[in-house]
Motif scaffolding. Structure first.
Motif, PDB file in Angstrom:
ATOM      1  N   LEU A  61      11.727 -27.334  14.522  1.00  0.00           N
ATOM      2  CA  LEU A  61      11.037 -26.422  13.608  1.00  0.00           C
ATOM      3  C   LEU A  61       9.529 -26.446  13.812  1.00  0.00           C
ATOM      4  CD1 LEU A  61      13.072 -26.802  10.322  1.00  0.00           C
ATOM      5  CD2 LEU A  61      12.949 -24.842  11.826  1.00  0.00           C
ATOM      6  N   LEU A  92       7.063 -23.279  14.142  1.00  0.00           N
ATOM      7  CA  LEU A  92       5.794 -23.082  13.430  1.00  0.00           C
ATOM      8  C   LEU A  92       4.684 -22.713  14.418  1.00  0.00           C
ATOM      9  CD1 LEU A  92       4.507 -23.412  10.567  1.00  0.00           C
ATOM     10  CD2 LEU A  92       3.872 -25.709  11.233  1.00  0.00           C
ATOM     11  N   GLY A 128       3.032 -19.036  14.745  1.00  0.00           N
ATOM     12  CA  GLY A 128       1.583 -18.958  14.556  1.00  0.00           C
ATOM     13  C   GLY A 128       0.933 -18.193  15.705  1.00  0.00           C
ATOM     14  N   ILE A 129       1.341 -18.536  16.931  1.00  0.00           N
ATOM     15  CA  ILE A 129       0.784 -17.846  18.105  1.00  0.00           C
ATOM     16  C   ILE A 129       1.112 -16.354  18.049  1.00  0.00           C
ATOM     17  CG2 ILE A 129       0.997 -17.614  20.616  1.00  0.00           C
ATOM     18  CD1 ILE A 129       1.376 -20.627  20.745  1.00  0.00           C
ATOM     19  N   LEU A 175       1.651 -14.486  15.448  1.00  0.00           N
ATOM     20  CA  LEU A 175       0.810 -13.829  14.443  1.00  0.00           C
ATOM     21  C   LEU A 175      -0.582 -13.563  15.006  1.00  0.00           C
ATOM     22  CD1 LEU A 175       1.632 -15.762  11.116  1.00  0.00           C
ATOM     23  CD2 LEU A 175       2.112 -13.382  11.617  1.00  0.00           C
ATOM     24  N   ILE A 176      -1.130 -14.562  15.701  1.00  0.00           N
ATOM     25  CA  ILE A 176      -2.480 -14.418  16.254  1.00  0.00           C
ATOM     26  C   ILE A 176      -2.509 -13.307  17.299  1.00  0.00           C
ATOM     27  CG2 ILE A 176      -4.280 -15.567  17.610  1.00  0.00           C
ATOM     28  CD1 ILE A 176      -3.394 -18.200  16.273  1.00  0.00           C
ATOM     29  N   VAL A 198      21.735 -15.403  20.497  1.00  0.00           N
ATOM     30  CA  VAL A 198      22.652 -16.177  19.674  1.00  0.00           C
ATOM     31  C   VAL A 198      24.089 -15.690  19.832  1.00  0.00           C
ATOM     32  CG1 VAL A 198      23.271 -16.680  17.297  1.00  0.00           C
ATOM     33  CG2 VAL A 198      20.928 -16.920  18.052  1.00  0.00           C
ATOM     34  N   PHE A 210      23.324  -6.652  11.972  1.00  0.00           N
ATOM     35  CA  PHE A 210      23.493  -7.992  11.418  1.00  0.00           C
ATOM     36  C   PHE A 210      24.932  -8.258  11.005  1.00  0.00           C
ATOM     37  CE2 PHE A 210      18.947  -7.500  11.222  1.00  0.00           C
ATOM     38  CZ  PHE A 210      18.567  -8.692  11.787  1.00  0.00           C
ATOM     39  N   LEU A 213      26.343  -9.617  14.159  1.00  0.00           N
ATOM     40  CA  LEU A 213      25.906 -10.995  14.359  1.00  0.00           C
ATOM     41  C   LEU A 213      26.704 -11.937  13.460  1.00  0.00           C
ATOM     42  CD1 LEU A 213      23.974 -13.141  15.453  1.00  0.00           C
ATOM     43  CD2 LEU A 213      22.398 -12.558  13.630  1.00  0.00           C
ATOM     44  N   LEU A 244      29.374 -14.888  14.708  1.00  0.00           N
ATOM     45  CA  LEU A 244      29.146 -16.302  14.394  1.00  0.00           C
ATOM     46  C   LEU A 244      30.227 -16.869  13.482  1.00  0.00           C
ATOM     47  CD1 LEU A 244      25.298 -16.677  14.064  1.00  0.00           C
ATOM     48  CD2 LEU A 244      26.802 -17.261  15.944  1.00  0.00           C
ATOM     49  N   PRO A 280      18.129 -25.825   8.428  1.00  0.00           N
ATOM     50  CA  PRO A 280      16.982 -24.892   8.375  1.00  0.00           C
ATOM     51  C   PRO A 280      17.455 -23.457   8.157  1.00  0.00           C
ATOM     52  CG  PRO A 280      17.455 -25.477  10.637  1.00  0.00           C
ATOM     53  CD  PRO A 280      18.441 -26.233   9.801  1.00  0.00           C
ATOM     54  N   LEU A 303      20.435 -21.186  11.527  1.00  0.00           N
ATOM     55  CA  LEU A 303      19.215 -20.395  11.336  1.00  0.00           C
ATOM     56  C   LEU A 303      19.527 -18.899  11.465  1.00  0.00           C
ATOM     57  CD1 LEU A 303      16.234 -21.502  11.070  1.00  0.00           C
ATOM     58  CD2 LEU A 303      15.948 -20.914  13.451  1.00  0.00           C
ATOM     59  N   MET A 304      20.288 -18.542  12.496  1.00  0.00           N
ATOM     60  CA  MET A 304      20.546 -17.133  12.755  1.00  0.00           C
ATOM     61  C   MET A 304      21.592 -16.553  11.807  1.00  0.00           C
ATOM     62  SD  MET A 304      18.414 -16.339  14.945  1.00  0.00           S
ATOM     63  CE  MET A 304      18.962 -14.673  15.293  1.00  0.00           C
ATOM     64  N   LEU A 360      19.820 -15.887   8.740  1.00  0.00           N
ATOM     65  CA  LEU A 360      18.997 -14.691   8.951  1.00  0.00           C
ATOM     66  C   LEU A 360      19.835 -13.429   8.755  1.00  0.00           C
ATOM     67  CD1 LEU A 360      16.488 -13.120  10.033  1.00  0.00           C
ATOM     68  CD2 LEU A 360      17.418 -13.425  12.313  1.00  0.00           C
ATOM     69  N   GLU A 372      19.324 -10.557   5.973  1.00  0.00           N
ATOM     70  CA  GLU A 372      19.074  -9.156   6.316  1.00  0.00           C
ATOM     71  C   GLU A 372      20.116  -8.241   5.671  1.00  0.00           C
ATOM     72  OE1 GLU A 372      16.463  -7.522   8.149  1.00  0.00           O
ATOM     73  OE2 GLU A 372      15.721  -9.391   7.340  1.00  0.00           O
ATOM     74  N   SER A 406      11.938  -6.240  -0.103  1.00  0.00           N
ATOM     75  CA  SER A 406      11.287  -7.206   0.795  1.00  0.00           C
ATOM     76  C   SER A 406      11.284  -8.609   0.196  1.00  0.00           C
ATOM     77  CB  SER A 406       9.857  -6.764   1.118  1.00  0.00           C
ATOM     78  OG  SER A 406       9.010  -7.015   0.030  1.00  0.00           O
ATOM     79  N   PHE A 434      13.272 -10.715   5.618  1.00  0.00           N
ATOM     80  CA  PHE A 434      12.942 -11.684   6.659  1.00  0.00           C
ATOM     81  C   PHE A 434      11.560 -12.298   6.464  1.00  0.00           C
ATOM     82  CE2 PHE A 434      10.818 -12.287  10.813  1.00  0.00           C
ATOM     83  CZ  PHE A 434      11.534 -13.380  11.248  1.00  0.00           C
ATOM     84  N   THR A 435      10.569 -11.463   6.124  1.00  0.00           N
ATOM     85  CA  THR A 435       9.208 -11.980   6.025  1.00  0.00           C
ATOM     86  C   THR A 435       9.114 -13.051   4.943  1.00  0.00           C
ATOM     87  OG1 THR A 435       8.484  -9.778   6.619  1.00  0.00           O
ATOM     88  CG2 THR A 435       6.804 -11.286   5.864  1.00  0.00           C
ATOM     89  N   ALA A 485      10.837 -16.181   6.209  1.00  0.00           N
ATOM     90  CA  ALA A 485      10.057 -16.873   7.237  1.00  0.00           C
ATOM     91  C   ALA A 485       8.869 -17.576   6.611  1.00  0.00           C
ATOM     92  CB  ALA A 485       9.589 -15.877   8.297  1.00  0.00           C
ATOM     93  N   LEU A 511       9.958 -20.716   4.786  1.00  0.00           N
ATOM     94  CA  LEU A 511      10.333 -21.784   5.724  1.00  0.00           C
ATOM     95  C   LEU A 511       9.080 -22.411   6.325  1.00  0.00           C
ATOM     96  CD1 LEU A 511      12.542 -23.348   7.175  1.00  0.00           C
ATOM     97  CD2 LEU A 511      12.625 -21.574   8.900  1.00  0.00           C
ATOM     98  N   LEU A 512       8.103 -21.573   6.657  1.00  0.00           N
ATOM     99  CA  LEU A 512       6.865 -22.102   7.224  1.00  0.00           C
ATOM    100  C   LEU A 512       6.119 -22.940   6.193  1.00  0.00           C
ATOM    101  CD1 LEU A 512       5.816 -18.980   9.248  1.00  0.00           C
ATOM    102  CD2 LEU A 512       6.629 -21.161  10.119  1.00  0.00           C
ATOM    103  N   ILE A 572       7.684 -26.330   6.335  1.00  0.00           N
ATOM    104  CA  ILE A 572       7.315 -27.109   7.528  1.00  0.00           C
ATOM    105  C   ILE A 572       5.845 -27.530   7.434  1.00  0.00           C
ATOM    106  CG2 ILE A 572       7.265 -27.124  10.033  1.00  0.00           C
ATOM    107  CD1 ILE A 572       9.221 -24.742   9.943  1.00  0.00           C
ATOM    108  N   LEU A 573       5.011 -26.601   7.017  1.00  0.00           N
ATOM    109  CA  LEU A 573       3.585 -26.885   6.887  1.00  0.00           C
ATOM    110  C   LEU A 573       3.349 -28.016   5.902  1.00  0.00           C
ATOM    111  CD1 LEU A 573       0.786 -25.785   7.728  1.00  0.00           C
ATOM    112  CD2 LEU A 573       0.861 -24.292   5.762  1.00  0.00           C
ATOM    113  N   GLY A 611      -1.888 -17.486  11.075  1.00  0.00           N
ATOM    114  CA  GLY A 611      -1.463 -17.914  12.399  1.00  0.00           C
ATOM    115  C   GLY A 611      -2.279 -19.109  12.885  1.00  0.00           C
ATOM    116  N   PHE A 644      -1.259 -22.227  11.058  1.00  0.00           N
ATOM    117  CA  PHE A 644       0.010 -22.768  11.545  1.00  0.00           C
ATOM    118  C   PHE A 644      -0.188 -23.548  12.848  1.00  0.00           C
ATOM    119  CE2 PHE A 644       2.561 -19.173   9.336  1.00  0.00           C
ATOM    120  CZ  PHE A 644       2.477 -19.878   8.150  1.00  0.00           C
TER     121      PHE A 644
END
Lengths: 295, 343, 405
Positions: free
Chosen positions: A97, A101, A105-106, A108-109, A235, A272, A275, A279, B81, B138-139, B142, B146, B260, B264-265, B268, B271-272, B275-276, B312, B315
């Motif tokens: 995880l 993160l 982060g990358i 997003l940047i 997946v 989905f 998916l 699964l 997770p 995780l998936m 997800l 969704e 919303s 997903f947003t 996510a 979850l961040l 972790i953070l 970002g 993170f």
């Protein structure tokens, strides 16, 4: 039956075009994860970088610009993947995880920087000369550029499959997926393998971004949509499997195309739903190995 | 931001702490009781000093923090997770909103219904999800998230579709509507405080111990006679219930629920935040949630809308600077007590 | 907020930072008092504080830019004054959706000390703040969001709109196509509230006029890059024309793919005006030429006010104005008219004045008036034409005056 086939031929063909693109995108993601447990959530941002590079270089709609964009995108992808490989090195022994993160982060940047550089408008890219316009397929028009996408996608799939399954480099990659420590014990530097695989995987993402630009254009938010599609493909196919990525990409291509054409009423649920269904029936994807499930 | 009463030490924390001297241990115990109390008092006093926007931002932080801690029960304690936890937050928010609009906005009723709805939704979907693990979990989560998001979008006659569920009345206590942000804040503080307490009781109970055992070594727990499936499923339902509770508070505070919230947003970001903050600590995610909400809501607008850029950068830096999230900081502080600190 | 020195070092850094950030915003002293009225700004000194809420981040940013331009242009043309008041604009970022928009507006309402609010692109955000605006008794002039319930079911005496309603535009097109007798029509829109409203509004008007619907598809919103599967459905349905509602990125993809897959030559394409409005038109390029859309504005409307407006806008921003700019420009216009009539700056006085405005006769879109707090206005039929490399929405005809259906 033939009537049904004629009617849906364009959708099926289109499913192959989407599938080819998804395969190019997903194969790198899948191998990198299977091999190195690196969950690269910046993959979508790399793709979008490729699309914006296409915007910059293909502006006039010339072959020169198109090839330049492909070349620069490949270089950028290779460098970005290499850099990412270096950045994840200190995280090798940390929970997966943490890499999520970092790479999110990358992404997003990267996405924000792209939107600062190119603005928030939707930008479109013309196909190179000779590939504009449409041809008739079973009485329906079909864009020439998408036909080329199918050909390029299937060729790339063949090349990747040959490299991974038939060459010594491929054997090394497969061995790394199966048992990294054993490969390392044989005196092969894991980091170099990871560097190469992550670099090439990211390169495929940026190249896919250029290839897709004449179809999807470039716009903020495309990275997220594409990342999720690629993750779904990976997946469904099973992490770390080239064959899985190919089957998954072709399946999702058809789901997104033929599926939506046949049952438009549930179009919003179908991706989905597929998916979840896969699964539930096969909790580790179609071709995934058990080992990876808790990676 | 209220610290847990009697924080249960995680196995990792035990392992990394050298046996403390008696004096230090006493300080530690004192700190553990005093600090949460002080924080609680400070938090309770906030509406007396802080302007309405600050107060309602803090309300949102508290709600998001409870949501994050409920996810931590899955991610950190059980080792699952989830990237679809917002589904249950959203279900709770819609349930509370519908109850408040069509039945009663009386204090805890919508919020409790929200918690129940979250737990039921988690129960209905969790039995599928907990069969898998790792990235597949995780998936799958997800996908569930969704699908719930899409349902909220499509069932427009019930949920208002993408326009959202609007016109949710103000919370009432004993028939009196809480019109001022300060009162709503106190309501949120009280419920989230109880929510944190509940989650800590779950995590520090023998049940929580089994969950940690499953996280660390599932085959061993199975050979000891525990059914990992049942425990994971129970954890999933409990986490869903508390996420629903947080969703119910969200509906009461923001008074608008959109698809919303289940999407997903949101999943996510939470979850961040976990972790953070440091998964498994149950208090780190509170700080993680605070950072996420502050960057997005309070700082974002001042950055020409480039909040995500800052997020970002945070993170990426956090991965290197805070290897175990904010929770990791406590061990640093403990090992090197600063000279100014009273023994 | 005073944070006792003794325990500050023990709090982890970010907690302190968070507290400080909150403390910085603490200027009014507590959140338990009733709403502040009448300190700086506000009534005294002849200034009116207006909160301009527009997207400055996310996919709607281009709309926000246009709205800001329209607002600024009106103020520049009137020396920054509305009636006798000097206008002080406080801009806030609406973001992409209500999760950022609602808090931004709450902040303006509780701390911004604003006398009126203008803007809002997203319908969910508009609906989400309607009740809070009403409680705060602050007039809100919506300059884009087109959901029907904003001024109907959820209607509040404080919520007004200077833009349009989704169904209003679709109904005008539905009536027109039924009159023309184009044959069966296939209807497509994204699967979210605005799309659903457009589809319902179109079909109701079209069928009432005697038209038949060949079929309809609601495409996954924000998740459809590829419209081919739905385009095949339209072709197979036996339709003689297609009516759609798309905006932003989806509008670009849709129009280009409509041409790529050869439907452009066989099935005429009609749409709500957002299909070919503003930045998307340039990105669509040649593929858009010939597309007919209905909207309450076009740069090509032939009236004196519009000519002056387009000229001034071009001069100021070196671009053609869009409908979004006009909506904000008109919001400034009606607010100024209301402030001239209003006795004071209370919400009640301003909304009473808005109620008595009658016809707005100097708008670039042509004369319009409030009916149920939302515009009753002329809807134009427009066709995309290529004028020496510049794509324009030329006015074909006007489709009559329409109120919110």
């Amino acid at each position: 039956m033939t009537g049904w086939f004629d009617e849906n031929l364009v959708s099926i063909l289109n499913g192959f075009a989407i599938g080819s693109l998804l395969f190019i995108l997903a194969v790198g993601l899948s191998i990198v994860f299977g091999m190195m447990d690196v969950l690269n959530l910046a993959h979508g941002a790399f793709f979008l970088t490729g699309s914006y590079l296409a915007v910059s270089f293909v502006a006039g709609g010339s072959w020169g610009g198109y090839v330049t964009a492909l070349g620069i995108a490949a270089l950028v992808g290779l460098l970005a993947g290499g850099a990412l490989s270096g950045m994840t090195e200190p995280l090798a022994r940390r929970p997966i995880l943490d890499q999520a993160l970092l790479t999110l982060g990358i992404s997003l940047i990267v996405a924000e920087v792209l939107s600062i550089a190119y603005g928030n408008d939707v930008l479109s890219v013309p196909p190179p000369p000779g590939l504009t316009g449409s041809v008739s397929v079973a009485g329906n028009a079909y864009p020439v550029y998408r036909l080329m996408l199918i050909v390029v996608g299937l060729l790339l799939a063949l090349v990747v499959w040959l490299v991974v399954e038939k060459t010594s480099v491929g054997a090394l990659v497969r061995a790394s997926v199966a048992d990294r420590d054993m490969v390392s014990a044989l005196g092969i530097d894991n980091r170099k393998v990871k560097f190469a695989v992550l670099g090439i995987g990211s390169m495929l993402a940026t190249v896919a971004g250029v290839l897709a630009a004449p179809v999807y254009g470039a716009r903020p938010g495309l990275d997220k949509t594409i990342l999720i599609l690629a993750l779904v493909v990976v997946v469904i196919g099973g992490l770390g499997s080239v064959r899985g990525a190919l089957i998954g990409a072709l399946l999702i291509g058809q789901v997104e195309s033929l599926g939506r054409a046949l049952v438009p009423e549930i179009a919003s649920f179908i991706l989905f739903g597929t998916l979840a269904l896969v699964l539930v029936v096969r909790p580790r994807g179609l071709f995934g190995s058990r080992k990876l499930a808790h990676g | 931001m209220s610290l847990p009463v009697g924080t249960p030490a995680t196995p990792a924390a035990i392992a990394s702490t050298t046996p403390p001297r008696t004096a230090e241990r006493r300080t530690g115990r004192l700190l553990r009781v005093a600090l949460p109390l002080v924080v609680l008092v400070v938090l309770a006093a906030v509406p007396l000093f802080v302007a309405p926007f600050g107060t309602s931002t803090l309300s949102r932080i508290l709600i998001f923090a409870l949501f994050a801690v409920s996810l931590d029960l899955l991610v950190g304690v059980t080792g699952l997770p989830s990237l679809g936890h917002a589904a249950y937050f959203g279900v709770g928010a819609y349930a509370a909103g519908l109850v408040a609009i069509h039945w009663t906005a009386e204090g805890v009723v919508p919020v409790l219904v929200a918690a129940a709805a979250g737990a039921v939704a988690a129960g209905a979907t969790g039995w599928l999800a907990v069969r898998s693990g790792g990235v597949y979990f995780l998936m799958l989560t997800l996908a569930i998230g969704e699908l719930v998001h899409q349902l909220a979008q499509s069932l427009a006659s019930v949920t208002g579709g993408s326009n959202g569920l609007y016109g949710i009345p103000t919370v009432r206590i004993g028939g009196t509507p809480l019109t001022l942000p300060g009162y709503v804040y106190w309501f949120v503080l009280a419920v989230t405080g109880l929510g944190y307490l509940g989650l800590h009781l779950v995590a520090s109970s023998p049940f929580g111990g089994v969950l940690r055992g499953i996280r660390d070594n599932e085959p061993r727990m199975r050979s000891l006679g525990y059914s990992p499936f049942r425990y994971k499923f129970a954890a999933f339902v409990i986490a869903g219930g508390f996420a629903g509770l947080a969703g119910g508070l969200f509906a009461a505070q923001v008074r608008l629920v959109t698809p919303s919230e289940a999407g997903f947003t949101t999943s996510a970001l939470v979850l961040l935040a976990v972790i953070l903050g440091g998964a498994g600590s149950l208090w780190g995610p509170i700080l993680g949630a605070a950072v996420v909400v502050l960057v997005r809501d309070a700082l974002g607008p001042d950055l020409d809308g480039h909040g995500p850029l800052l997020l970002g950068i945070v993170f990426v830096l956090a991965v290197y600077v805070l290897p175990r999230g904010f929770a990791g900081l406590r061990d640093l502080l403990r090992r090197r007590p600063s000279p100014g600190e009273t023994p | 907020m005073p944070l006792p020195e003794s325990f500050r070092p023990r709090l982890p850094g970010i907690l302190t930072a968070g507290m400080l950030a909150l403390a910085l915003s603490a200027c009014g002293g507590g959140s338990l008092g009733e709403k502040d009225t009448g300190d700086a700004g506000g009534d005294g000194g002849g200034t009116v504080r207006v909160g301009l809420v527009i997207p400055q981040a996310g996919v709607y940013t281009p709309l926000g830019v246009d709205m800001q331009n329209g607002w600024n242009l009106w103020l520049d043309q009137h020396d920054g004054k509305m009636g006798d008041y000097t206008v002080e604009t406080v801009t806030a970022d609406e973001g992409e959706g209500p999760d950022t928009g609602v808090p931004a507006i709450q902040r303006l309402l509780t701390e911004g000390d604003v006398d009126a609010l203008v803007g809002i692109v997203n319908s969910a955000t508009a609906l989400g703040v309607a009740e809070q605006v009403t409680e705060a008794e602050t007039p809100l002039l919506i300059a884009n969001a087109g959901a029907g319930p904003i001024t109907k079911d959820a209607g509040s005496p404080y919520v007004w709109r200077t833009s349009f309603t989704n169904a209003q535009i679709a109904a005008a097109m539905g009536e027109h196509l039924a009159e023309e007798g184009v044959g069966p029509v296939y209807v497509m829109a994204p699967d979210y509230a605005a799309g659903q409203e457009v589809v319902a509004g179109f079909i109701e008007a079209f069928e009432a006029g005697g038209g038949t619907v060949a079929g309809q598809a609601l495409t996954p919103f924000g998740k459809t890059q590829d419209f081919q599967p739905f385009l095949s459905g339209a072709q197979a349905s036996g339709a003689k024309a297609v009516f759609v509602f798309y905006a932003g990125g989806e509008a670009v993809s849709f129009v280009k793919q409509y041409a790529d897959f050869g439907l452009k030559d066989t099935l005429p394409l009609y749409g709500s005006g957002f299909l070919t409005e503003g930045g998307v038109l340039a990105a669509q390029g040649e593929a858009a030429v010939g597309v007919q859309t209905a909207l309450h504005y076009s740069t090509e409307i032939d009236n004196e006010s519009n000519k002056e407006f387009v000229e001034a806008y071009r001069e100021a921003y070196d671009a053609l104005p869009t409908v979004y700019a006009v909506q904000a420009y008109d919001a400034a216009n009606v607010l100024a008219r209301a402030l001239k009539e209003s006795t004071d700056l209370t919400g009640k006085a301003i909304t009473d004045a808005l109620d008595g405005l009658g016809t707005i006769d100097d708008s670039p879109r042509g004369p319009w008036s409030f009916n149920g707090q939302t515009p009753e206005q002329t809807i134009y039929l427009r066709e995309v034409t290529d004028e020496g490399g510049t794509l324009l929405n030329s006015v074909v005809t006007d489709l009559g005056v329409h109120a919110q259906p």
